[in-house]
Each structure stands twice: as structure tokens, then as C-alpha cells.
Design a protein around this motif. Structure first.
Motif, PDB file in Angstrom:
ATOM      1  N   ARG A 325      17.582  63.272 -34.512  1.00  0.00           N
ATOM      2  CA  ARG A 325      16.706  63.563 -33.254  1.00  0.00           C
ATOM      3  C   ARG A 325      15.725  63.901 -33.630  1.00  0.00           C
ATOM      4  O   ARG A 325      15.638  64.789 -34.436  1.00  0.00           O
ATOM      5  CB  ARG A 325      17.611  64.750 -32.291  1.00  0.00           C
ATOM      6  N   ILE A 326      14.506  63.313 -33.580  1.00  0.00           N
ATOM      7  CA  ILE A 326      13.272  63.566 -34.023  1.00  0.00           C
ATOM      8  C   ILE A 326      12.238  63.802 -32.992  1.00  0.00           C
ATOM      9  O   ILE A 326      11.917  63.181 -32.037  1.00  0.00           O
ATOM     10  CB  ILE A 326      12.799  62.280 -34.932  1.00  0.00           C
ATOM     11  N   THR A 327      11.515  64.848 -33.086  1.00  0.00           N
ATOM     12  CA  THR A 327      10.507  65.599 -31.999  1.00  0.00           C
ATOM     13  C   THR A 327       9.333  64.667 -32.445  1.00  0.00           C
ATOM     14  O   THR A 327       8.697  64.662 -33.541  1.00  0.00           O
ATOM     15  CB  THR A 327      10.369  67.044 -32.339  1.00  0.00           C
ATOM     16  N   ILE A 328       8.335  64.374 -31.407  1.00  0.00           N
ATOM     17  CA  ILE A 328       7.001  63.711 -31.709  1.00  0.00           C
ATOM     18  C   ILE A 328       5.999  64.800 -32.001  1.00  0.00           C
ATOM     19  O   ILE A 328       5.929  65.590 -31.210  1.00  0.00           O
ATOM     20  CB  ILE A 328       6.715  63.134 -30.339  1.00  0.00           C
ATOM     21  N   GLY A 329       5.681  64.654 -33.142  1.00  0.00           N
ATOM     22  CA  GLY A 329       4.773  65.580 -33.881  1.00  0.00           C
ATOM     23  C   GLY A 329       3.246  65.209 -33.355  1.00  0.00           C
ATOM     24  O   GLY A 329       2.718  64.515 -32.917  1.00  0.00           O
ATOM     25  N   THR A 330       2.328  66.011 -34.246  1.00  0.00           N
ATOM     26  CA  THR A 330       0.790  65.720 -34.524  1.00  0.00           C
ATOM     27  C   THR A 330       0.700  64.326 -35.173  1.00  0.00           C
ATOM     28  O   THR A 330       1.765  63.846 -35.743  1.00  0.00           O
ATOM     29  CB  THR A 330       0.054  66.763 -35.150  1.00  0.00           C
ATOM     30  N   PRO A 331      -0.403  63.651 -34.805  1.00  0.00           N
ATOM     31  CA  PRO A 331      -0.252  62.287 -35.756  1.00  0.00           C
ATOM     32  C   PRO A 331      -0.353  62.628 -37.238  1.00  0.00           C
ATOM     33  O   PRO A 331       0.422  61.885 -37.902  1.00  0.00           O
ATOM     34  CB  PRO A 331      -2.024  62.010 -35.355  1.00  0.00           C
ATOM     35  N   GLN A 332      -0.690  63.811 -37.795  1.00  0.00           N
ATOM     36  CA  GLN A 332      -0.766  64.303 -39.111  1.00  0.00           C
ATOM     37  C   GLN A 332       0.840  64.247 -39.700  1.00  0.00           C
ATOM     38  O   GLN A 332       1.352  63.782 -40.608  1.00  0.00           O
ATOM     39  CB  GLN A 332      -1.324  65.159 -39.553  1.00  0.00           C
ATOM     40  N   GLU A 333       1.671  64.833 -38.776  1.00  0.00           N
ATOM     41  CA  GLU A 333       3.101  65.162 -38.836  1.00  0.00           C
ATOM     42  C   GLU A 333       3.858  63.799 -38.659  1.00  0.00           C
ATOM     43  O   GLU A 333       4.646  63.554 -39.782  1.00  0.00           O
ATOM     44  CB  GLU A 333       3.724  66.112 -37.805  1.00  0.00           C
ATOM     45  N   ASN A 334       3.536  62.888 -37.827  1.00  0.00           N
ATOM     46  CA  ASN A 334       4.326  61.883 -37.787  1.00  0.00           C
ATOM     47  C   ASN A 334       3.977  60.743 -38.880  1.00  0.00           C
ATOM     48  O   ASN A 334       4.763  60.163 -39.432  1.00  0.00           O
ATOM     49  CB  ASN A 334       3.712  61.321 -36.497  1.00  0.00           C
ATOM     50  N   ASN A 335       2.674  60.756 -39.292  1.00  0.00           N
ATOM     51  CA  ASN A 335       2.290  60.043 -40.604  1.00  0.00           C
ATOM     52  C   ASN A 335       3.097  60.465 -41.839  1.00  0.00           C
ATOM     53  O   ASN A 335       3.588  59.556 -42.481  1.00  0.00           O
ATOM     54  CB  ASN A 335       0.958  60.095 -40.717  1.00  0.00           C
ATOM     55  N   ALA A 336       3.318  61.594 -41.888  1.00  0.00           N
ATOM     56  CA  ALA A 336       4.027  62.493 -42.973  1.00  0.00           C
ATOM     57  C   ALA A 336       5.234  61.879 -43.021  1.00  0.00           C
ATOM     58  O   ALA A 336       6.109  61.503 -44.054  1.00  0.00           O
ATOM     59  CB  ALA A 336       3.815  63.914 -43.138  1.00  0.00           C
TER      60      ALA A 336
END
Length: 346
Positions: A325-336
Motif C-alpha cells: 500500500r503506497i501513499t501519494i507523496g509530494t512530487p519529489q517523494e513520488n519521483n524518488a
């Protein structure tokens, strides 16, 4: 719906609630308070908070479209969940019915209150089977728990299925809408007049980005909210929490920006995850998180932790084998996250 008195535990119906100093003094101006054995120094933290959070409820009512007397505020949604058991369920006699998989606190609170917990599996696509849910009830079933959008699956259930449960079940139906702010579906709190057996849960932890202040909401009929207020501890929501919630209610334009960013990231992130060789299925979501079935959830989870990225391994939850289960983070977190997953080698 059965009569509310019949559904309520006899001792709770007859209970005389604790009367605190701030309950007894209302409606007149005062500047000297010598009624509650408070220390006269260190204003305003020396004073007990409003036990019914009336100013906050009035402001929240305008945002949520629910009258203040139909709002209960508690120490997170977990307090409201526990109160449902304490108000309606006789230990070792009554039972509740819930879906599986779903939010774990419904079952934990059942165990704490010594109430039988019956789980009914969702369909393989995680949709709700109202017939199966209703078939699991009996004369001692007091509560049906529904989390929509559901945790951990992320999907909102078909409205017609939930309405069938509300209409055909004679007890209390709790619809937990903790994640409802991340979709455009009609919230069930708008239908309290149609369904007197309905309790709707919501929280400041998700869209309102205030998990740290521990403020949960329950919306229900005036009669049900009155029962909650009878049983709750006198000062269950502290002054600092009430003040921070008031500030957040003035931040709706900023919240709307956060919501738009999260939804845009969700639109971009899900197909990107689905394209990865390590992912077999990304399930549709109506929340700020999603469930993904992986080739090796355990291995990928530990790989991500080693790189400072924490997701939730749901592999041991019913129907969720090999799922993260993956939470939507900030754009930077999602890219990481994407960068790390693209580099993963079994």
C-alpha cells in the motif's frame, strides 16, 4: 431501523453523565472563574477546554454541511469507533459485522470490548457484496462497519450496495469516510435525514493534513450524538487541538491546492507504477493511496526501507497477498519512489 433504545445498552441508556464545571456554567458573561479548581495562572492553558467544542463545531458545520448538534468530535476517529461499541454492544452477547480486508481498528476495538467480530470477504475485485454482508447478521448483530473508500484497497463502494445495507439492516451502520475528500462522490453525511441508523466517520488526519492533533469526527442523528456525549470523557478534545483545527478551517484555499496536487500526482503515479516489471496489478483508488500487487512484496519492501523509503507491506492481509500500500507523496517523494523501483533487481 429498530428503536434506538432497543439498540442501546441498557446501562448506557439509563446513564447519568458526569457533569463538569464547564457544562454547568453557560450563557452568561464572566471574568472570574472559581468553579473548577484550576490554577489561576498561565492563561489560557490553565483553563479546561470547552467539553463540547461548540465554537469549533459551529465553524465545522458550515464546511461540512451538517448541523452542529449532529457532530461529535473525538481524540481521532478511533475514539468514535470505540464509543460505538461502548454505547451499542453488550459484551459477550452482541456481535458486529465488517468487511475483509478493512481498517484494523474495528476488529481491535471489538476485542477490547469483548464483542464478537464477524468478517465477510470482499469480492476478488474488492467490491462490496451486500447480500453476503447482510447474510452474516443475526438478531444480536448491532453494528455493520463499512470503510469507503476502503483501507487498504483504496476503492469506494458502489453507493447502491451501501444503501441496501442501510435500508435492510435494522441496526447501526457505520460508514467510515476518512478518505472521501480525495474523490468527488456524494458523501454519506449528506444523507443523515434519509438514514437514521447511519453514523459517518471523518478525520482531520488526511486532507486536512493534521494527523498530529488527533481530531476525528462522527456525523449522526442528534439522538446518537447525544449518546456519544453521555459516554465520552468530559474534556476529550484539548484546547490546543481545538485551536489548531480552527486555524485549519481558515486554510481551505491551501487545502484545495494540496488536494489538486495529490490528485494530479495520483493520476501520474499509478500508470507509472503499473508499467514497472516488479508490479503485476495496480488497483483503482478513490483515496490518497493505492494498492499494488508486486512480484515480491517482501523483498521490495525491505529494498525500499534500505533506501529510506517506507511503504506499507499488506501481504499478510486477507486478499492482499504480495501487495504494497503506497501513499501519494509530494512530487519529489513520488519521483524518488519510482527511481528506486526502476533500479530494483530481484
Amino acid at each position: 431501523m429498530r428503536e434506538l433504545q432497543e439498540l442501546t445498552r441498557k446501562n448506557i441508556w439509563a446513564l447519568t453523565p458526569y457533569s463538569c464545571a464547564r457544562d454547568e456554567f453557560k450563557g452568561r458573561a464572566a471574568s472570574i472563574f472559581l468553579d473548577a479548581n484550576e490554577n489561576p495562572y498561565n492563561t489560557p492553558l490553565n483553563r479546561y477546554p470547552d467539553p463540547l467544542q461548540e465554537e469549533l463545531k459551529a465553524k465545522l458545520a458550515a464546511v461540512k454541511g451538517v448541523r452542529p448538534e449532529r457532530i461529535f468530535l473525538g481524540n481521532g476517529s478511533d475514539e468514535a469507533i470505540d464509543l460505538v461499541y461502548r454505547v451499542f454492544c453488550e459484551p459477550r452477547q452482541d456481535n458486529v459485522v465488517a468487511i475483509s480486508p478493512t481498517y484494523g481498528m474495528y476488529g481491535v476495538c471489538a476485542d477490547v470490548n469483548d464483542v464478537e467480530y464477524r468478517s465477510v470477504k470482499l469480492r476478488p475485485d474488492f467490491s462490496l457484496d451486500a447480500d453476503a454482508l447482510l447474510a452474516a447478521t443475526d438478531a444480536h448483530t448491532k453494528i455493520i462497519w463499512l470503510c469507503s473508500p476502503n483501507n487498504p484497497t483504496g476503492n469506494a463502494f458502489e453507493r447502491r450496495q451501501i444503501e441496501r445495507v442501510l435500508t435492510e439492516f435494522g441496526g447501526i451502520v457505520v460508514v467510515d469516510e476518512a478518505y472521501s475528500d480525495f474523490n468527488d462522490l456524494r458523501p454519506f453525511r449528506a444523507d443523515l435525514d434519509r438514514f437514521p441508523n447511519l453514523i459517518v466517520l471523518n478525520t482531520f488526519s488526511k486532507l486536512w493534513a493534521s494527523a498530529a492533533i488527533r481530531l476525528g469526527m462522527a456525523f449522526a442523528s442528534e439522538e446518537i450524538i447525544a449518546l456519544f456525549n453521555k459516554v465520552k470523557y468530559p474534556y476529550n478534545v484539548n484546547l490546543l487541538t481545538q485551536q489548531q483545527a480552527m486555524r485549519m478551517l481558515d486554510e481551505i484555499p491551501r487545502l484545495n491546492q494540496w488536494r489538486a496536487t495529490i490528485l494530479n500526482e495520483r493520476r501520474n503515479l499509478l500508470p507509472a507504477i503499473a508499467e514497472l516489471p516488479v508490479c503485476t496489478v495496480v488497483y483503482p483508488t478513490d483515496a490518497n493511496f493505492f494498492l499494488a500487487r508486486m512480484t515480491d512484496a517482501d523483498g521490495i519492501y525491505h529494498y525500499l526501507v534500505d533506501r529510506g523509503i517506507v511503504v506499507r507491506n499488506r501481504s499478510r492481509v486477507e486478499l492482499c497477498g504480495n501487495c504494497l500500500r503506497i501513499t501519494i507523496g509530494t512530487p519529489q517523494e513520488n519521483n524518488a519512489l519510482l527511481g528506486a523501483l526502476r533500479q530494483y533487481r530481484p
